[in-house]
Design a protein around this motif. Structure first.
Motif, short mmCIF file in Angstrom:
data_model
loop_
_atom_site.label_atom_id
_atom_site.label_comp_id
_atom_site.label_asym_id
_atom_site.label_seq_id
_atom_site.Cartn_x
_atom_site.Cartn_y
_atom_site.Cartn_z
N THR A 282 0.96 -1.27 -0.06
CA THR A 282 -0.01 -0.02 -0.13
C THR A 282 0.86 1.38 0.04
O THR A 282 1.94 1.31 0.35
N GLY A 283 0.33 2.33 -0.81
CA GLY A 283 1.19 3.57 -0.79
C GLY A 283 0.52 4.72 -0.36
O GLY A 283 -0.70 4.55 -0.09
N LEU A 284 1.21 5.82 -0.15
CA LEU A 284 0.71 7.15 0.52
C LEU A 284 0.11 6.78 1.86
O LEU A 284 -0.95 7.49 2.13
N THR A 285 0.75 5.88 2.90
CA THR A 285 -0.02 5.60 3.80
C THR A 285 0.99 6.37 5.13
O THR A 285 0.56 6.33 6.32
N HIS A 286 2.08 7.02 4.64
CA HIS A 286 2.76 7.61 5.79
C HIS A 286 2.87 9.32 5.79
O HIS A 286 2.62 9.68 4.52
N LEU A 287 2.76 9.68 7.00
CA LEU A 287 2.93 11.31 6.88
C LEU A 287 4.01 11.79 5.93
O LEU A 287 5.11 11.30 6.43
N GLY A 288 3.57 12.68 5.26
CA GLY A 288 4.58 13.19 4.26
C GLY A 288 4.93 12.40 2.91
O GLY A 288 5.73 12.75 2.18
N SER A 289 4.16 11.11 2.92
CA SER A 289 4.32 10.58 1.67
C SER A 289 3.85 11.08 0.44
O SER A 289 4.24 10.62 -0.66
N ALA A 290 2.82 12.02 0.62
CA ALA A 290 2.40 12.46 -0.59
C ALA A 290 3.48 13.52 -1.31
O ALA A 290 3.38 13.77 -2.44
N GLU A 291 4.50 14.02 -0.57
CA GLU A 291 5.47 15.17 -1.11
C GLU A 291 5.96 14.33 -2.31
O GLU A 291 6.42 15.06 -3.25
N GLY A 292 6.76 13.40 -1.92
CA GLY A 292 7.44 12.57 -2.96
C GLY A 292 6.77 12.20 -4.15
O GLY A 292 7.38 12.37 -5.16
N ARG A 293 5.55 11.63 -3.98
CA ARG A 293 4.54 11.31 -5.10
C ARG A 293 4.27 12.33 -5.87
O ARG A 293 4.38 12.43 -7.19
N ASN A 294 4.01 13.84 -5.39
CA ASN A 294 3.86 14.79 -6.10
C ASN A 294 4.91 15.38 -6.88
O ASN A 294 4.78 15.87 -8.05
N LYS A 295 6.12 15.25 -6.37
CA LYS A 295 7.55 15.66 -6.88
C LYS A 295 7.60 14.72 -8.36
O LYS A 295 7.71 15.16 -9.48
N MET A 296 7.00 13.55 -8.29
CA MET A 296 7.22 12.45 -9.23
C MET A 296 6.33 13.17 -10.43
O MET A 296 6.50 12.93 -11.55
N HIS A 297 5.24 13.26 -9.83
CA HIS A 297 3.97 13.55 -10.97
C HIS A 297 4.22 15.04 -11.53
O HIS A 297 3.31 15.29 -12.40
N GLN A 298 4.94 15.97 -10.63
CA GLN A 298 5.26 17.11 -11.13
C GLN A 298 3.83 18.02 -11.34
O GLN A 298 3.61 18.52 -12.49
N ALA A 299 2.91 17.87 -10.31
CA ALA A 299 1.47 18.57 -10.51
C ALA A 299 1.40 19.32 -9.18
O ALA A 299 1.98 19.14 -8.24
N ALA A 300 0.45 20.52 -9.20
CA ALA A 300 0.32 21.28 -8.20
C ALA A 300 -0.60 20.28 -7.00
O ALA A 300 -1.31 19.30 -7.65
N ALA A 301 -0.46 20.81 -5.81
CA ALA A 301 -1.18 20.05 -4.93
C ALA A 301 -2.17 21.21 -4.29
O ALA A 301 -2.47 20.69 -3.02
N SER A 302 -2.99 21.70 -4.90
CA SER A 302 -3.83 22.47 -4.26
C SER A 302 -4.93 22.97 -5.46
O SER A 302 -4.65 22.71 -6.52
N GLY A 303 -5.90 23.17 -4.74
CA GLY A 303 -6.88 23.90 -5.82
C GLY A 303 -7.55 22.88 -6.70
O GLY A 303 -7.76 21.75 -6.41
N GLU A 304 -7.81 23.23 -7.83
CA GLU A 304 -8.54 22.50 -8.96
C GLU A 304 -7.60 21.44 -9.58
O GLU A 304 -7.95 20.61 -10.09
N ASN A 305 -6.17 21.60 -9.16
CA ASN A 305 -5.31 20.98 -9.97
C ASN A 305 -4.70 19.99 -8.98
O ASN A 305 -3.82 19.43 -9.17
N VAL A 306 -5.49 19.61 -7.80
CA VAL A 306 -4.85 18.69 -6.97
C VAL A 306 -4.84 17.26 -7.49
O VAL A 306 -5.68 16.80 -8.41
N THR A 307 -3.62 16.50 -7.38
CA THR A 307 -3.61 15.39 -8.14
C THR A 307 -4.24 14.01 -7.53
O THR A 307 -4.82 14.32 -6.22
N ASP A 308 -4.52 13.19 -8.23
CA ASP A 308 -5.30 11.87 -7.47
C ASP A 308 -4.37 11.33 -6.26
O ASP A 308 -4.89 10.91 -5.48
N SER A 309 -3.16 11.47 -6.54
CA SER A 309 -2.49 10.92 -5.50
C SER A 309 -2.49 11.78 -4.10
O SER A 309 -2.70 11.34 -3.00
#
Length: 331
Positions: A90-117
């Motif tokens: 299972t992924g995205l289970t740890h506090l802070g684990s979304a940071e690295g995933r969003n770096k990979m996906h190179q997408a904004a993490a707020s507003g309408e552009n929030v990634t599925d991750s």
């Protein structure tokens, strides 16, 4: 408080044995050749795995660090038939684990552009630790392969010839066995390197399934009893004898957005995963990746992971498989 661990030993002539380690002391158990055999005995007798291990006869004292250095410690769980071992996670289970995933996906993490991750991470943060008796948010889930993909301490983590990357994922893995009545039992936890292809995943998150079809490594020790609330360890990459990257990693429920009970519920709710006699190795996730820091691994690099209360580190060199032709013949 000393920690109780089980290890599997294979002598140079192939003879198998189980080691019980408590604190700095370790002894061979008599009358048992595998942890799976011992676990099935515990279920049949209605005892805990720890109590069943203590009830075995005690053989020779053994230096587990020396045995690991000699290459005689293997993964702490296996099955005579690799098809009856399932590697999942299972992924995205740890506090802070979304940071690295969003770096990979190179997408904004707020507003309408929030990634599925990020959306999945936030949902887990809100509902990943439900009250007892309630169902929590289901996590991201992936399949890695069967027991043929499992390697032990010191063995190479071999990426396929077509892999874009071979990257470490330092974490904990839960070790489970299914009883004859279909009941899952957690035997304990092990130190693990889940190992993935982060370049493939970064290209398109829908390729996550492809990126996870890789080998994985387990440390030699199976830690029995309740999982510590917080585990702190170190992950590093050694190249040519020099450490090129090193970072602490955190695990245990105190550092996670999901409880172990919630992760277990959403795995074993499927009848498919409750087949009697099967072994499940489930990787709980991590928030620490060298890939997120821009490290590009190379063949020959050695991944080293260490964390108390485990006393032995997990070290595995990176290798690449030879290219092979892929053809399908019509019958």
């Amino acid at each position: 408080m000393t920690t109780l661990r089980l290890l599997q030993h294979r002598a140079e002539d192939g003879t198998r044995s189980v080691i019980l380690a408590e604190g700095d002391a370790a002894h061979v158990l008599t009358g048992v050749a595998s942890v799976r055999e011992l676990a099935l005995r515990a279920i049949e007798e209605g005892n805990s795995l720890a109590a069943t291990a203590r009830a075995c006869g005690i053989g020779d004292a053994i230096d587990i660090a020396a045995e690991q250095a000699a290459g005689r410690l293997i993964a702490p769980i296996d099955h005579a038939d690799d098809a009856h071992v399932l590697l999942t996670g299972t992924g995205l289970t740890h506090l802070g684990s979304a940071e690295g995933r969003n770096k990979m996906h190179q997408a904004a993490a707020s507003g309408e552009n929030v990634t599925d991750s990020m959306r999945m991470f936030l949902e887990g943060l809100e509902g990943g630790k439900p009250a007892e008796g309630q169902e929590g948010q289901q996590p991201e889930w992936f399949y890695k392969g069967d027991g043929s993909q499992l390697v032990g301490p010191g063995e190479a983590l071999t990426m396929p010839s077509f892999a874009k990357d071979g990257g470490e994922e330092p974490e904990l893995a839960g070790i489970y066995i299914i009883g004859n009545d279909g009941q899952p039992y957690r035997l304990g936890i092990a130190l693990a390197n889940e190992f993935s292809d982060h370049v493939t995943e970064r290209h398109n998150y829908l390729w996550l399934a492809h990126s996870k079809l890789r080998q994985a490594a387990l440390g030699a020790e199976l830690l029995l009893g309740e999982v510590p609330e917080k585990i702190e360890g170190t992950s590093k990459i050694v190249r040519g004898g020099e450490t090129i990257w090193e970072k602490p990693f955190l695990s245990g429920e105190g550092n996670m957005s999901h409880s172990f009970a919630n992760l277990e519920h959403h795995h074993f709710k499927y009848d498919l995963f409750c087949r009697p006699g099967d072994i499940h190795i489930h990787f709980y996730g991590t928030a620490t990746l060298s890939f997120s820091d821009g490290v590009q691994t190379e063949e020959g690099d050695v991944f080293e992971i260490a964390a108390a209360p485990f006393t032995l580190p997990l070290a595995n060199p990176l290798a690449r498989a030879a290219e092979r032709a892929v053809t399908v013949k019509a019958l």
